[in-house]
Motif scaffolding. Structure first.
Motif, mmCIF file in Angstrom:
data_model
loop_
_atom_site.group_PDB
_atom_site.id
_atom_site.type_symbol
_atom_site.label_atom_id
_atom_site.label_comp_id
_atom_site.label_asym_id
_atom_site.label_seq_id
_atom_site.Cartn_x
_atom_site.Cartn_y
_atom_site.Cartn_z
ATOM 1 N N ILE A 90 0.791 -1.077 0.023
ATOM 2 C CA ILE A 90 -0.048 -0.143 0.054
ATOM 3 C C ILE A 90 0.949 1.228 -0.029
ATOM 4 O O ILE A 90 0.488 2.069 -1.083
ATOM 5 N N LEU A 91 1.892 1.292 0.697
ATOM 6 C CA LEU A 91 2.820 2.356 0.803
ATOM 7 C C LEU A 91 3.367 2.609 -0.523
ATOM 8 O O LEU A 91 3.765 3.677 -1.171
ATOM 9 N N GLU A 92 4.016 1.414 -1.149
ATOM 10 C CA GLU A 92 4.856 1.487 -2.447
ATOM 11 C C GLU A 92 3.631 1.994 -3.480
ATOM 12 O O GLU A 92 4.243 2.744 -4.386
ATOM 13 N N HIS A 93 2.459 1.555 -3.502
ATOM 14 C CA HIS A 93 1.488 2.162 -4.484
ATOM 15 C C HIS A 93 0.476 3.382 -3.893
ATOM 16 O O HIS A 93 -0.481 3.613 -4.432
ATOM 17 N N LEU A 97 -3.055 4.979 -5.254
ATOM 18 C CA LEU A 97 -4.188 4.878 -4.413
ATOM 19 C C LEU A 97 -4.912 6.234 -4.150
ATOM 20 O O LEU A 97 -5.902 6.306 -4.147
ATOM 21 N N ALA A 98 -3.881 7.087 -3.931
ATOM 22 C CA ALA A 98 -4.516 8.599 -3.609
ATOM 23 C C ALA A 98 -5.140 9.034 -4.875
ATOM 24 O O ALA A 98 -6.261 9.683 -4.595
ATOM 25 N N ALA A 120 -2.595 2.696 5.627
ATOM 26 C CA ALA A 120 -1.474 1.921 5.882
ATOM 27 C C ALA A 120 -1.116 1.758 7.304
ATOM 28 O O ALA A 120 -0.466 0.675 7.955
ATOM 29 N N ALA A 121 -1.237 2.855 8.146
ATOM 30 C CA ALA A 121 -0.807 2.840 9.529
ATOM 31 C C ALA A 121 -1.789 1.740 10.377
ATOM 32 O O ALA A 121 -1.343 1.183 11.330
ATOM 33 N N TYR A 122 -3.092 1.678 9.941
ATOM 34 C CA TYR A 122 -3.972 0.652 10.378
ATOM 35 C C TYR A 122 -3.314 -0.548 10.191
ATOM 36 O O TYR A 122 -3.086 -1.585 11.087
ATOM 37 N N LEU A 123 -2.855 -0.900 9.220
ATOM 38 C CA LEU A 123 -2.370 -2.366 8.779
ATOM 39 C C LEU A 123 -1.314 -2.572 9.524
ATOM 40 O O LEU A 123 -0.847 -3.704 10.220
ATOM 41 N N ALA A 198 -8.654 -1.734 -5.421
ATOM 42 C CA ALA A 198 -7.315 -1.527 -5.619
ATOM 43 C C ALA A 198 -6.520 -2.018 -4.598
ATOM 44 O O ALA A 198 -5.571 -2.748 -4.614
ATOM 45 N N MET A 199 -7.200 -1.893 -3.338
ATOM 46 C CA MET A 199 -6.318 -2.268 -2.133
ATOM 47 C C MET A 199 -6.544 -3.955 -1.959
ATOM 48 O O MET A 199 -5.644 -4.646 -1.839
ATOM 49 N N PHE A 200 -7.763 -4.449 -2.683
ATOM 50 C CA PHE A 200 -7.876 -5.885 -2.468
ATOM 51 C C PHE A 200 -6.804 -6.328 -3.565
ATOM 52 O O PHE A 200 -6.521 -7.531 -3.489
ATOM 53 N N ALA A 201 -6.721 -5.498 -4.706
ATOM 54 C CA ALA A 201 -5.718 -6.235 -5.699
ATOM 55 C C ALA A 201 -4.472 -6.359 -4.948
ATOM 56 O O ALA A 201 -3.669 -7.315 -5.157
ATOM 57 N N LEU A 202 -4.076 -5.502 -4.204
ATOM 58 C CA LEU A 202 -2.677 -5.533 -3.613
ATOM 59 C C LEU A 202 -2.670 -6.582 -2.311
ATOM 60 O O LEU A 202 -1.782 -7.220 -2.286
ATOM 61 N N ALA A 203 -3.796 -6.675 -1.768
ATOM 62 C CA ALA A 203 -3.943 -7.682 -0.820
ATOM 63 C C ALA A 203 -3.603 -9.172 -1.545
ATOM 64 O O ALA A 203 -2.929 -9.991 -0.760
#
Ligand code: SIN
Length: 491
Positions: A90-93, A97-98, A120-123, A198-203
């Protein structure tokens, strides 16, 4: 899912996200019906998304249920490692994402970037907390027995997230659930499904096993919500949204006495006492009122200013509000993006016209901006009173009403006189007053000399009709764990 160039031109890695839902399983793609997602700043079409129904939600629940035992059976360290992978991706992308977030929701790019960092901080927080799930031993009342408590994942979680924080709310709900050992079915808001996809694609790249995370897109949320609430394989519902929808979901969950965590509406008071640092209070009020164009559950809805400093505060605050630039979130220096839709524009107009009819004065703003999107001028009104609709209802837009007050007890009573109890703020310096007011405000969260308090390290949530349960912090993890008492006899 089909993404248009109106979206992909903002992305560094469009290929990674082009697949989005199709990447997540055959159920998400195919030739089914689709719904359109638009940019609220420009009205441009961003994507066509598979429109799923209760049968898809049912299938997603089955998959989550099938994966539950294996996921819960991993070591905490193994779950934590996958959460760390997701955090890193998530940080890399984060720029992409933003950009997706700004395109589909409208908030300024700077705010979108900070929301992705917050997600990302929650993760990160729950990747760490996953390793800190403790039980307890209890001194038994007789020598022939031992008593202890273990913590176990609650089971499949149904998560329903709102459009105003479409990235951080996903992370805030899903990461503690995953850390605790629960599998998840997520239904993101129909206005903002893309950043969740997009977050799920990264997951998926992060290595979550098949079935642990499941996404259900739908243009009409009601039927999906009903399936999540009434399917007995779902053991908990986590929802952020309006109090009205929260009541409905709670009723639907009641037959099965299903566990719930709800973060619902607010009507936050923001109180400026006469011993406050007025410049700091102005800064705090700008943040608490105008972040996300006033579309946050914790937005200051009623700003109370003590008489002795009312004129000074009103003047400085109004001057700052006049400087806020409104526009497309991708433009530089924009502080206020569009409202989410026409209905949101109508609500703010209704609150202003009702107040003006009852004697309020518009000091700044007060009108729609005639651009292609749903823009409204940041607005300050004075001479307001409790008889106006804006005192009772959450505006959810860039409208700041300034109430005048004289007495501490009186303003605390007024601040508490609402069915809501999510967030409150106040500015003061006298320590006696600070403690007294902090303890007397009937809210789940109180910001003292600050206009912003949301953090992964803190328990976020409300009292009264603003919700049940807490998200973030170690308390947020407890909401996804069941306590089991073990009693060993005959020893
Ligand atoms: C909200 O839930 O509306 C506010 C979230 C935040 O302040 O990050």
């Amino acid at each position: 899912m089909t993404l248009t160039t109106a979206l992909t031109r903002h992305l560094k890695s469009p290929e990674l996200f082009r697949g989005l839902a199709d990447e997540l399983g055959p159920w998400a793609g195919g030739q089914r019906q689709r719904f359109s997602v638009f940019n609220p700043s420009t009205g441009e079409l961003l994507a066509e998304v598979p429109d799923m129904g209760p049968a898809d939600a049912h299938a997603a629940i089955e998959r989550a249920h099938a994966a539950q035992e294996t996921w819960a059976g991993l070591t905490a360290r193994a779950r934590s490692d996958i959460l760390w992978n997701w955090h890193r991706l998530i940080l890399e992308h984060s720029d992409d994402l933003a950009a997706i977030l700004t395109a589909e929701m409208g908030k300024p790019l700077g705010e979108a970037k900070s929301e992705v960092q917050h997600a990302a901080a929650y993760l990160q927080w729950y990747a760490e907390e996953a390793n800190r799930i403790y039980g307890e031993t209890i001194s038994a009342p007789s020598t022939d027995r031992r008593m202890l408590v273990i913590k176990q994942p609650i089971g499949v979680v149904g998560a329903i997230t709102p459009w105003n924080f479409p990235a951080s709310m996903v992370a805030r709900k899903i990461s503690p659930a995953l850390a605790a050992g629960c599998t998840v079915v997520l239904k993101p808001a129909e206005q903002t499904p893309l950043v969740a996809g997009a977050m799920f694609a990264l997951a998926k790249l992060a290595g979550f096993p098949e079935g642990v995370l499941n996404l259900v897109y739908a243009s009409e949320g009601d039927a999906i919500g009903r399936e999540l609430c009434t399917n007995s394989k779902v053991r908990k519902i986590s929802f952020t949204g309006s109090t009205e929808v929260g009541r409905l979901l709670m009723r639907q969950c009641s037959d099965q006495i299903k566990r719930i965590s709800f973060e619902l509406g607010g009507n936050a008071p923001f109180i400026v006492f006469d011993d406050a640092d007025i410049d700091a209070a102005v800064d705090g009020a700008i943040q608490a009122k105008f972040r996300n164009a006033g579309q946050t559950c914790v937005s200051a809805n009623r700003i109370y200013v003590q008489s002795r400093v009312y004129a000074e505060f009103a003047e400085k605050f109004t001057e700052r509000v006049r400087m806020l630039k409104v526009g497309d979130g991708f433009e530089p220096d924009v502080a206020i993006g569009p409202l989410i839709n026409q209905e949101a524009l109508r609500k703010i107009e209704l609150h202003i016209s009702d107040a003006v009819q009852k004697g309020a004065r518009v000091r700044s703003g007060g009108r729609r901006i005639k651009l292609s999107g749903t823009f409204f001028e940041p607005t300050v009104i004075t001479d307001v009173s409790r008889t106006m609709r804006l005192a009772e209802e959450e505006t959810f837009g860039p409208l700041a009403p300034l109430f005048r007050f004289d007495d501490t007890d009186h303003v605390v009573r007024e601040a508490n006189d609402t069915i809501y109890g999510l967030a409150a703020y106040f500015y003061a310096s006298n320590l006696k007053r600070v403690w007294r007011v902090a303890e007397a405000l009937e809210y789940g969260m109180v910001g003292i000399n600050t206009g912003r308090m949301s953090s992964e390290a803190a328990p976020f949530g409300g009292v009264k009709q603003s919700g049940i349960g807490r998200e973030g912090s170690r308390h947020g993890l407890e909401d996804y764990l069941e306590m089991k008492y073990l009693c060993m006899g005959g020893l």
